[in-house]
Motif scaffolding. Structure first.
Motif, PDB file in Angstrom:
ATOM      1  N   ILE A 114       0.837  -1.206   0.000  1.00 49.32           N
ATOM      2  CA  ILE A 114       0.000   0.000   0.000  1.00 49.32           C
ATOM      3  C   ILE A 114       0.868   1.250   0.000  1.00 49.32           C
ATOM      4  O   ILE A 114       0.643   2.184  -0.785  1.00 49.32           O
ATOM      5  CB  ILE A 114      -0.938  -0.005   1.217  1.00 49.32           C
ATOM      6  CG1 ILE A 114      -2.028  -1.057   1.044  1.00 49.32           C
ATOM      7  CG2 ILE A 114      -1.585   1.370   1.406  1.00 49.32           C
ATOM      8  CD1 ILE A 114      -2.922  -1.188   2.255  1.00 49.32           C
ATOM      9  N   ALA A 243      -6.111   2.688  -1.285  1.00 50.05           N
ATOM     10  CA  ALA A 243      -5.441   1.733  -0.396  1.00 50.05           C
ATOM     11  C   ALA A 243      -6.249   0.445  -0.273  1.00 50.05           C
ATOM     12  O   ALA A 243      -5.691  -0.666  -0.291  1.00 50.05           O
ATOM     13  CB  ALA A 243      -5.226   2.360   0.979  1.00 50.05           C
ATOM     14  N   ALA A 246      -5.838  -1.438  -3.448  1.00 49.71           N
ATOM     15  CA  ALA A 246      -4.527  -2.082  -3.512  1.00 49.71           C
ATOM     16  C   ALA A 246      -4.528  -3.414  -2.767  1.00 49.71           C
ATOM     17  O   ALA A 246      -3.897  -4.390  -3.209  1.00 49.71           O
ATOM     18  CB  ALA A 246      -3.458  -1.147  -2.943  1.00 49.71           C
TER      19      ALA A 246
END
Length: 367
Positions: A114, A243, A246
């Motif tokens: 991340i 995030a 990801a």
């Protein structure tokens, strides 16, 4: 005859409102103070889940009872598919690995991906969006066409292709982390490019930018000192949402076999891949706990991002019924009923002029 009311000058002097403490104006704290009701619950829930994820990743060596690839303990080999017990709280996998240890170490791998992917995406995407929006012309058209071309590909398929090109599909810990992070970066760059470009196009026509040009400021100074600071205010909202994406992309790569080797690092997607055969034989713990970890982390990051997005947009911000304290200015407003009551009392006690002629009815005339 009535005497006029005299009000001292000091009583009418405006008093300066006390400012809120500096720490209350921090991003997350200020958003928490603005939130109410369900919004506050979503924000707090997301922050709790995200905080647990970050703390687990930072203190993984202290929290994990074993290594992510450890097969033996003080009492010998762990054994395959052991049920959850006092020795192995979440059981063991088909290969004899401790599920809890793999779960804890997997948080660190996810955090590395991340941080690298989001930071690289922000740096490259914001720079390209700033140049594209400020200068325009043929460069702007070329970058937008490339961004649209990247959007046309499915994100997971593009990440798989780039992971194969970068590392051949599998590699060691840092090689796999960088391969996964860079493949995710390519997917995220167009988002930051388009968002930054749209803000720069709007801001570059403002009066303060024109004033900077008039006084002879260079393009570099205008872009970095005036435009960039005002064009990146929405990036923290996109950061939290990216995030969570990801995490899903990394898990997808590991599940399909294009992620990190199991002996190099722990990864939740790979553990889910190996647990497919276990589910049909009644071994449920090897799939439930890695899957729950992915869901909870993604849920926490998504709740934080959605809450910040709602609070940053005045059209989506909700206020509780009735008067609320204006916390940003540090002023407590009285309820509307009290204000109306005081106004009515003031009107009832106001002096009247006794010399005024009485009102006459419409039917009466002068004799």
């Amino acid at each position: 005859m009535t005497l006029p009311l005299s009000i001292p000058g000091d009583a009418m002097a405006p008093t300066e409102a006390p400012r809120a403490p500096r720490w209350t104006r921090l991003p997350i704290v200020s958003h928490y103070r603005q939130s109410v009701g369900l919004q506050r619950g979503m924000l707090v829930g997301g922050l709790v889940l995200t905080g647990i994820f970050l703390l687990t990743a930072l203190f993984a060596p202290l929290l994990s009872p074993y290594g992510f690839s450890q097969l033996r303990g003080d009492n010998g080999a762990f054994g395959a598919t052991q049920r959850p017990s006092s020795e192995h709280w979440l059981g063991t996998t088909q290969g004899g690995l401790d599920v809890l240890s793999r779960l804890i170490w997997g948080t660190r791998t996810a955090l590395y991906v991340i941080v690298i992917a989001v930071l690289a995406s922000i740096i490259v995407g914001v720079f390209l969006g700033l140049v594209s929006g400020y200068f325009g012309g043929w460069l702007d058209r070329v970058l937008i066409v490339i961004a649209d071309a990247v959007y046309s590909f499915p994100s997971l398929l593009l990440a798989i292709v780039l992971a194969i090109v970068i590392s051949g599909g599998q590699s060691d810990m840092w090689g796999g982390i960088f391969a996964a992070a860079l493949s995710i970066t390519v997917v995220f760059i167009p988002q930051y490019l388009r968002v930054t470009r749209a803000e720069v196009v709007r801001i570059k026509s403002e009066a303060f930018v024109e004033s900077a040009r008039v006084i002879g400021a260079s393009n570099f100074r205008i872009m970095t000192r005036h435009v960039l600071r005002n064009a990146t205010r929405t990036l923290p909202l996109i950061l939290t949402l990216n995030a969570s994406e990801a995490i899903l992309t990394l898990a997808g790569l590991g599940f399909l076999g294009f992620g990190i080797e199991p002996t190099a690092a722990a990864e939740w997607g790979y553990d889910l891949n190996k647990s497919i055969a276990d589910v049909s034989s009644g071994v449920w713990w090897t799939a439930v706990f890695p899957g729950a970890a992915i869901v909870l982390v993604v849920l926490g990051l998504t709740l934080v991002g959605e809450s910040l997005n709602d609070l940053a947009d005045p059209r989506l911000r909700k206020r509780a019924a009735g008067a609320e304290p204006v916390e940003d200015l540090g002023v407590q407003l009285p309820p509307a009923a009290d204000v109306a009551g005081k106004a009515g009392a003031k009107d009832s006690t106001a002096p009247t002029d006794s010399t005024a002629p009485p009102a006459t009815k419409s039917g009466e005339g002068e004799s």
